[in-house]
Design a protein around this motif. Structure first.
Motif, short mmCIF file in Angstrom:
data_model
loop_
_atom_site.label_atom_id
_atom_site.label_comp_id
_atom_site.label_asym_id
_atom_site.label_seq_id
_atom_site.Cartn_x
_atom_site.Cartn_y
_atom_site.Cartn_z
N LYS A 77 0.83 -1.21 0.00
CA LYS A 77 0.00 0.00 0.00
C LYS A 77 0.86 1.25 0.00
CE LYS A 77 -3.30 2.48 2.92
NZ LYS A 77 -4.07 2.45 4.18
N GLN A 78 1.90 1.25 0.84
CA GLN A 78 2.81 2.39 0.89
C GLN A 78 3.51 2.60 -0.44
OE1 GLN A 78 5.46 2.24 4.30
NE2 GLN A 78 3.83 1.45 5.60
N ALA A 79 3.95 1.50 -1.07
CA ALA A 79 4.63 1.61 -2.36
C ALA A 79 3.69 2.13 -3.43
CB ALA A 79 5.18 0.24 -2.77
N SER A 80 2.44 1.65 -3.41
CA SER A 80 1.45 2.09 -4.39
C SER A 80 1.19 3.58 -4.26
CB SER A 80 0.15 1.30 -4.20
OG SER A 80 -0.87 1.80 -5.03
N GLU A 81 1.03 4.04 -3.03
CA GLU A 81 0.77 5.46 -2.79
C GLU A 81 1.97 6.30 -3.20
OE1 GLU A 81 -0.28 6.42 1.19
OE2 GLU A 81 -0.74 8.51 0.71
N PHE A 82 3.17 5.81 -2.88
CA PHE A 82 4.38 6.55 -3.19
C PHE A 82 4.55 6.74 -4.69
CE2 PHE A 82 8.91 6.61 -4.28
CZ PHE A 82 9.34 7.71 -3.55
N ILE A 83 4.41 5.64 -5.46
CA ILE A 83 4.63 5.74 -6.90
C ILE A 83 3.51 6.53 -7.56
CG2 ILE A 83 3.45 3.59 -7.55
CD1 ILE A 83 6.77 4.93 -8.98
N PHE A 84 2.30 6.44 -7.02
CA PHE A 84 1.20 7.23 -7.60
C PHE A 84 1.47 8.72 -7.45
CE2 PHE A 84 -2.83 9.43 -7.67
CZ PHE A 84 -3.47 8.85 -8.75
N ARG A 85 1.91 9.14 -6.28
CA ARG A 85 2.20 10.56 -6.07
C ARG A 85 3.37 11.01 -6.94
NH1 ARG A 85 -0.37 12.95 -1.86
NH2 ARG A 85 -1.49 11.61 -0.42
N GLU A 86 4.37 10.16 -7.09
CA GLU A 86 5.52 10.51 -7.92
C GLU A 86 5.10 10.70 -9.38
OE1 GLU A 86 9.04 10.84 -7.64
OE2 GLU A 86 8.60 11.23 -5.54
N ASN A 87 4.29 9.80 -9.90
CA ASN A 87 3.95 9.82 -11.32
C ASN A 87 2.78 10.73 -11.66
OD1 ASN A 87 5.97 8.06 -12.09
ND2 ASN A 87 4.69 6.23 -11.94
N ASN A 88 2.01 11.14 -10.66
CA ASN A 88 0.83 11.96 -10.93
C ASN A 88 0.90 13.34 -10.30
OD1 ASN A 88 -1.42 10.10 -12.32
ND2 ASN A 88 -0.24 8.85 -10.91
N ALA A 89 2.10 13.81 -10.06
CA ALA A 89 2.27 15.17 -9.57
C ALA A 89 1.72 16.14 -10.59
CB ALA A 89 3.75 15.45 -9.31
N THR A 90 1.22 17.28 -10.13
CA THR A 90 0.54 18.23 -11.02
C THR A 90 1.45 18.75 -12.13
OG1 THR A 90 1.07 20.00 -9.43
CG2 THR A 90 -1.10 18.95 -9.26
N ASP A 91 2.77 18.72 -11.92
CA ASP A 91 3.68 19.19 -12.97
C ASP A 91 4.10 18.08 -13.92
OD1 ASP A 91 5.12 17.83 -11.04
OD2 ASP A 91 6.89 19.13 -11.21
N ARG A 92 3.53 16.87 -13.75
CA ARG A 92 3.92 15.75 -14.62
C ARG A 92 2.80 15.27 -15.51
NH1 ARG A 92 7.18 13.62 -9.85
NH2 ARG A 92 9.26 14.45 -10.29
N VAL A 93 1.57 15.36 -15.06
CA VAL A 93 0.44 14.95 -15.89
C VAL A 93 -0.66 16.00 -15.79
CG1 VAL A 93 0.87 12.47 -15.67
CG2 VAL A 93 -0.61 13.60 -14.03
N PRO A 94 -1.42 16.21 -16.86
CA PRO A 94 -2.54 17.16 -16.81
C PRO A 94 -3.70 16.60 -15.99
CG PRO A 94 -2.43 16.11 -18.95
CD PRO A 94 -1.21 15.67 -18.21
N ASP A 95 -4.68 17.43 -15.73
CA ASP A 95 -5.77 17.05 -14.84
C ASP A 95 -6.65 15.95 -15.40
OD1 ASP A 95 -4.96 18.87 -12.97
OD2 ASP A 95 -6.33 20.45 -13.62
N ASP A 96 -6.65 15.75 -16.70
CA ASP A 96 -7.52 14.71 -17.28
C ASP A 96 -6.74 13.43 -17.57
OD1 ASP A 96 -5.98 15.48 -19.42
OD2 ASP A 96 -7.65 15.64 -20.83
N THR A 97 -5.62 13.23 -16.88
CA THR A 97 -4.76 12.08 -17.12
C THR A 97 -4.40 11.41 -15.81
OG1 THR A 97 -3.83 13.14 -19.10
CG2 THR A 97 -2.56 11.32 -18.14
N ILE A 98 -4.34 10.08 -15.83
CA ILE A 98 -3.89 9.32 -14.67
C ILE A 98 -2.83 8.33 -15.14
CG2 ILE A 98 -5.77 7.65 -14.90
CD1 ILE A 98 -5.71 7.33 -11.86
N ASP A 99 -1.73 8.26 -14.42
CA ASP A 99 -0.61 7.39 -14.78
C ASP A 99 -0.57 6.23 -13.80
OD1 ASP A 99 1.83 6.15 -15.32
OD2 ASP A 99 2.77 8.04 -15.91
N LEU A 100 -0.68 5.00 -14.32
CA LEU A 100 -0.72 3.82 -13.48
C LEU A 100 0.60 3.04 -13.48
CD1 LEU A 100 -4.30 2.53 -14.37
CD2 LEU A 100 -3.58 3.90 -12.40
N HIS A 101 1.66 3.63 -14.00
CA HIS A 101 2.97 2.97 -13.98
C HIS A 101 3.33 2.58 -12.54
CE1 HIS A 101 4.11 4.53 -18.07
NE2 HIS A 101 4.74 3.37 -18.07
N GLY A 102 3.90 1.40 -12.39
CA GLY A 102 4.40 0.97 -11.10
C GLY A 102 3.36 0.36 -10.19
#
Length: 237
Positions: A77-102
């Motif tokens: 759970k901690q790893a999932s939350e960590f990678i989600f925040r890393e890959n979906n930071a506001t400066d990395r993806v637009p608001d209509d996009t979700i990145d599920l890498h990792g």
């Protein structure tokens, strides 16, 4: 049944991560793997104890295995939350996009369904889902894409593979999956070309209007909600 995890490193990220970020993600998944091994050992020994008629030992080992399983789930759970925040930071993806890498497949499924529900409740018309091309999966088979498509079907939503085959466009309004044109500055991550998806036999239609943007504080609350119920997950992209 859990599948042994392997080190992902920077392959789990959608950007060039710092060594600290990469190490933290790998550390959490490694801890989860260690707890999984301990859990399996306990359950195996519990079965052996039961077979030889030692019920007390079997029960004790079973309970110990459950404790290791709970720790495994918490580390994942901690790893999932960590990678989600890393890959979906506001400066990395637009608001209509979700990145599920990792994400493990089960983690990705839960996150995506919650994200879709949230987006629909807030008037968003579509969603770009980054699932990866499977380049780092066994036999280069995409793991996340089939599950994302399954979620869309279960929710009655039409989807289409984008020109970048590691992305899926989802119409959140229930109509045909027709993407709006990419913005001139290219922030949606298109790799060039027509920008048209593979419609799987469906005829093209004009794109819908652009969605309303989500406010940063709302998105932050959404991210927090994603990880309250994530449990034991097993397959990773």
């Amino acid at each position: 049944m859990a599948i042994p995890l392997t080190r992902l490193g920077d392959r789990a990220f959608n950007h060039s991560p710092s060594s600290d970020a990469e190490a933290e993600y790998d550390r959490l998944r490694e801890l989860a793997r260690e707890e999984a091994a301990k859990r399996n050992s306990c359950f195996d020994r519990a079965h052996e104890a039961y077979e030889r008629g030692d019920g007390a030992a079997a029960k004790a080992l079973s309970n110990e295995g459950k404790r290791h399983a709970a720790k495994m789930a918490e580390y994942n759970k901690q790893a999932s939350e960590f990678i989600f925040r890393e890959n979906n930071a506001t400066d990395r993806v637009p608001d209509d996009t979700i990145d599920l890498h990792g994400q493990f497949v089960e983690e990705a499924e839960d996150i995506l369904e919650r994200r879709i529900r949230y987006a629909q409740q807030h008037g968003q018309t579509h969603l770009h889902v980054i699932v990866g091309k499977g380049n780092h999966s066994t036999n280069h088979v995409q793991k996340l894409k089939p599950r994302v498509e399954q979620v869309c079907r279960e929710l009655g939503l039409q989807y289409a593979t984008e020109e970048n085959t590691g992305r899926i466009y989802v119409n959140l309004q229930g109509g045909p999956a027709v993407m709006p044109p990419p913005p001139a500055h290219g922030s949606y991550g298109y790799s060039g070309g027509s920008g048209r998806p593979d419609y799987a036999g469906r005829p093209p239609h004009r794109p819908h209007h652009e969605p309303e943007e989500e406010q940063p504080d709302e998105l932050e609350r959404l991210i927090g909600k994603f990880f309250r119920k994530l449990g034991d997950c097993c397959v990773v992209m």
